[in-house]
Design a protein around this motif. Structure first.
Motif, PDB file in Angstrom:
ATOM      1  N   LEU A 180       0.826  -1.208   0.000  1.00  5.79           N
ATOM      2  CA  LEU A 180       0.000   0.000   0.000  1.00  5.79           C
ATOM      3  C   LEU A 180       0.856   1.252   0.000  1.00  5.79           C
ATOM      4  O   LEU A 180       0.499   2.268  -0.625  1.00  5.79           O
ATOM      5  CB  LEU A 180      -0.939   0.004   1.206  1.00  5.79           C
ATOM      6  CG  LEU A 180      -2.129  -0.951   1.171  1.00  5.79           C
ATOM      7  CD1 LEU A 180      -2.987  -0.770   2.417  1.00  5.79           C
ATOM      8  CD2 LEU A 180      -2.972  -0.749  -0.087  1.00  5.79           C
ATOM      9  N   ALA A 181       1.976   1.215   0.685  1.00 10.80           N
ATOM     10  CA  ALA A 181       2.861   2.376   0.720  1.00 10.80           C
ATOM     11  C   ALA A 181       3.484   2.652  -0.650  1.00 10.80           C
ATOM     12  O   ALA A 181       3.775   3.808  -0.982  1.00 10.80           O
ATOM     13  CB  ALA A 181       3.955   2.165   1.756  1.00 10.80           C
ATOM     14  N   ALA A 192       1.991   1.684  -3.645  1.00 11.61           N
ATOM     15  CA  ALA A 192       0.948   1.889  -4.662  1.00 11.61           C
ATOM     16  C   ALA A 192       0.822   3.382  -4.971  1.00 11.61           C
ATOM     17  O   ALA A 192       0.651   4.194  -4.060  1.00 11.61           O
ATOM     18  CB  ALA A 192      -0.378   1.331  -4.188  1.00 11.61           C
ATOM     19  N   THR A 204      -1.456   5.308  -6.684  1.00 12.26           N
ATOM     20  CA  THR A 204      -2.723   6.036  -6.779  1.00 12.26           C
ATOM     21  C   THR A 204      -3.746   5.443  -5.813  1.00 12.26           C
ATOM     22  O   THR A 204      -3.627   4.270  -5.412  1.00 12.26           O
ATOM     23  CB  THR A 204      -3.304   5.955  -8.204  1.00 12.26           C
ATOM     24  OG1 THR A 204      -3.741   4.601  -8.465  1.00 12.26           O
ATOM     25  CG2 THR A 204      -2.278   6.376  -9.253  1.00 12.26           C
ATOM     26  N   PRO A 205      -4.765   6.217  -5.440  1.00 11.12           N
ATOM     27  CA  PRO A 205      -5.841   5.657  -4.617  1.00 11.12           C
ATOM     28  C   PRO A 205      -6.500   4.440  -5.273  1.00 11.12           C
ATOM     29  O   PRO A 205      -6.885   3.486  -4.578  1.00 11.12           O
ATOM     30  CB  PRO A 205      -6.816   6.826  -4.478  1.00 11.12           C
ATOM     31  CG  PRO A 205      -5.975   8.039  -4.633  1.00 11.12           C
ATOM     32  CD  PRO A 205      -4.936   7.678  -5.653  1.00 11.12           C
ATOM     33  N   ASP A 263      -5.064   2.197  -7.247  1.00 15.67           N
ATOM     34  CA  ASP A 263      -4.180   1.050  -7.034  1.00 15.67           C
ATOM     35  C   ASP A 263      -4.289   0.529  -5.600  1.00 15.67           C
ATOM     36  O   ASP A 263      -4.335  -0.678  -5.361  1.00 15.67           O
ATOM     37  CB  ASP A 263      -2.731   1.448  -7.313  1.00 15.67           C
ATOM     38  CG  ASP A 263      -2.440   1.647  -8.786  1.00 15.67           C
ATOM     39  OD1 ASP A 263      -2.867   0.799  -9.589  1.00 15.67           O
ATOM     40  OD2 ASP A 263      -1.794   2.647  -9.137  1.00 15.67           O
ATOM     41  N   LYS A 264      -4.302   1.448  -4.640  1.00 14.09           N
ATOM     42  CA  LYS A 264      -4.380   1.054  -3.232  1.00 14.09           C
ATOM     43  C   LYS A 264      -5.673   0.300  -2.945  1.00 14.09           C
ATOM     44  O   LYS A 264      -5.684  -0.720  -2.253  1.00 14.09           O
ATOM     45  CB  LYS A 264      -4.276   2.294  -2.334  1.00 14.09           C
ATOM     46  CG  LYS A 264      -2.922   2.987  -2.364  1.00 14.09           C
ATOM     47  CD  LYS A 264      -2.932   4.212  -1.459  1.00 14.09           C
ATOM     48  CE  LYS A 264      -1.678   5.068  -1.632  1.00 14.09           C
ATOM     49  NZ  LYS A 264      -0.444   4.393  -1.197  1.00 14.09           N
ATOM     50  N   TYR A 323      -5.649  -3.201  -4.596  1.00 12.79           N
ATOM     51  CA  TYR A 323      -4.755  -4.128  -3.896  1.00 12.79           C
ATOM     52  C   TYR A 323      -5.370  -4.572  -2.572  1.00 12.79           C
ATOM     53  O   TYR A 323      -5.342  -5.759  -2.224  1.00 12.79           O
ATOM     54  CB  TYR A 323      -3.382  -3.506  -3.653  1.00 12.79           C
ATOM     55  CG  TYR A 323      -2.450  -4.499  -2.991  1.00 12.79           C
ATOM     56  CD1 TYR A 323      -1.734  -5.409  -3.755  1.00 12.79           C
ATOM     57  CD2 TYR A 323      -2.340  -4.574  -1.608  1.00 12.79           C
ATOM     58  CE1 TYR A 323      -0.925  -6.367  -3.151  1.00 12.79           C
ATOM     59  CE2 TYR A 323      -1.532  -5.518  -1.003  1.00 12.79           C
ATOM     60  CZ  TYR A 323      -0.829  -6.419  -1.776  1.00 12.79           C
ATOM     61  OH  TYR A 323      -0.049  -7.370  -1.175  1.00 12.79           O
ATOM     62  N   ALA A 324      -5.923  -3.634  -1.812  1.00 13.09           N
ATOM     63  CA  ALA A 324      -6.520  -3.982  -0.522  1.00 13.09           C
ATOM     64  C   ALA A 324      -7.667  -4.972  -0.696  1.00 13.09           C
ATOM     65  O   ALA A 324      -7.852  -5.876   0.128  1.00 13.09           O
ATOM     66  CB  ALA A 324      -7.010  -2.724   0.184  1.00 13.09           C
ATOM     67  N   TRP A 350      -6.126  -8.349  -1.419  1.00 15.04           N
ATOM     68  CA  TRP A 350      -5.478  -8.847  -0.202  1.00 15.04           C
ATOM     69  C   TRP A 350      -6.504  -9.534   0.697  1.00 15.04           C
ATOM     70  O   TRP A 350      -6.230 -10.594   1.257  1.00 15.04           O
ATOM     71  CB  TRP A 350      -4.806  -7.688   0.533  1.00 15.04           C
ATOM     72  CG  TRP A 350      -4.134  -8.076   1.823  1.00 15.04           C
ATOM     73  CD1 TRP A 350      -2.858  -8.555   1.983  1.00 15.04           C
ATOM     74  CD2 TRP A 350      -4.698  -8.022   3.137  1.00 15.04           C
ATOM     75  NE1 TRP A 350      -2.596  -8.802   3.310  1.00 15.04           N
ATOM     76  CE2 TRP A 350      -3.708  -8.485   4.049  1.00 15.04           C
ATOM     77  CE3 TRP A 350      -5.930  -7.626   3.637  1.00 15.04           C
ATOM     78  CZ2 TRP A 350      -3.932  -8.565   5.423  1.00 15.04           C
ATOM     79  CZ3 TRP A 350      -6.153  -7.701   5.015  1.00 15.04           C
ATOM     80  CH2 TRP A 350      -5.161  -8.164   5.885  1.00 15.04           C
ATOM     81  N   TRP A 385       6.395  -0.482  -7.309  1.00 13.42           N
ATOM     82  CA  TRP A 385       5.044  -0.952  -7.601  1.00 13.42           C
ATOM     83  C   TRP A 385       5.005  -1.858  -8.825  1.00 13.42           C
ATOM     84  O   TRP A 385       4.178  -2.768  -8.922  1.00 13.42           O
ATOM     85  CB  TRP A 385       4.123   0.250  -7.788  1.00 13.42           C
ATOM     86  CG  TRP A 385       2.669  -0.084  -7.893  1.00 13.42           C
ATOM     87  CD1 TRP A 385       1.818   0.260  -8.902  1.00 13.42           C
ATOM     88  CD2 TRP A 385       1.869  -0.816  -6.949  1.00 13.42           C
ATOM     89  NE1 TRP A 385       0.547  -0.206  -8.659  1.00 13.42           N
ATOM     90  CE2 TRP A 385       0.553  -0.866  -7.458  1.00 13.42           C
ATOM     91  CE3 TRP A 385       2.136  -1.416  -5.720  1.00 13.42           C
ATOM     92  CZ2 TRP A 385      -0.492  -1.500  -6.783  1.00 13.42           C
ATOM     93  CZ3 TRP A 385       1.108  -2.062  -5.050  1.00 13.42           C
ATOM     94  CH2 TRP A 385      -0.181  -2.094  -5.588  1.00 13.42           C
TER      95      TRP A 385
END
Length: 237
Positions: free
Chosen positions: A43-44, A46, A48-49, A51-52, A55-56, A59, A103
């Motif tokens: 997350l750190a 990634a 862009t929002p 991408d974050k 990914y979350a 996960w 990333w």
């Protein structure tokens, strides 16, 4: 030949099943037990929002997958605990994930490792162990989505800066491409034939690797990236 429960399994079959599920659990339980490495670090990095958020979301899928393997193993008498998790990582591309520096590397991890997860999920659809077969289709579909996320990361990198983006991906492919092909193990493994014979898999290591290689090569070609040599850098042939 079908086995509806963990009761009364032939010893050879049970040994193969436990080994297979232990590999899968050792890999995916990292998401549950090591969120600092599997969630916070990515997350750190990634950018862009979007991408974050993506990914979350995937996960959380992997944490749920881990719960599947833990339950299946528990029913077979194996506890996924600290001692279990202290065993060596069985596929080295997952150690590479934890060493990723940017990333793009996380994109390549999803592109290769989650695609292999989808391949394994497909092997288990309709397999001889019914408790595994019941969850296999969902795992297969979700891992396909994770692999697609990795491909989208590469497309976004290229879209932002076509020349430099491709150069960065090609640079990282030197190590990620052979690691991706190595995920299927040795082509001459005896155990692979036992899995097929007992109905726990449909294909051999070499058959899966060949299908996988063709698929990833086609996707790289669509990005106007020449696939690397399939032998250079390999550990398992």
């Amino acid at each position: 030949m079908r086995f509806p429960s963990p009761e009364g399994l032939p010893p050879e079959y049970k040994d193969l099943l436990v080994r297979m599920l232990s590999i899968q659990s050792r890999i995916e339980s990292e998401y549950m037990f090591a969120a600092d490495r599997t969630l916070m670090k990515p997350l750190a990095l990634a950018p862009t929002p979007e991408d974050k958020a993506e990914y979350a979301s995937f996960w959380s899928d992997e944490v749920r997958h881990a719960s599947y393997w833990m339950k299946l193993l528990e029913d077979l008498g194996v506890t996924v605990d600290d001692a279990f998790m202290a065993s060596p990582m069985p596929i080295y591309i997952f150690e590479m994930r934890d060493q990723a520096q940017d990333w793009i590397e996380y994109g390549l991890f999803s592109f290769f490792a989650d695609r292999q997860g989808a391949y394994m999920g497909y092997e288990w659809v309709g397999c001889s162990y019914e408790p595994l077969a019941k969850i296999a289709d969902r795992v297969h579909r979700e891992e396909l989505g994770h692999a697609a996320f990795g491909y989208r990361i590469m497309r976004r990198v290229i879209a932002r800066d076509p020349e430099h983006g491709r150069e960065q991906i090609i640079h990282h492919l030197k190590k990620w491409y052979p690691a991706g092909l190595d995920m299927f193990g040795k082509s001459g493994s005896k155990r692979q034939n036992d899995y097929v014979r007992w109905g726990l898999r449909k294909r051999t290591n070499e058959q899966m690797r060949d299908d996988f290689t063709q698929e990833v090569n086609n996707l790289l070609t669509k990005l106007e990236i020449a696939p690397p040599d399939a032998i250079v850098g390999r550990r398992y042939l």
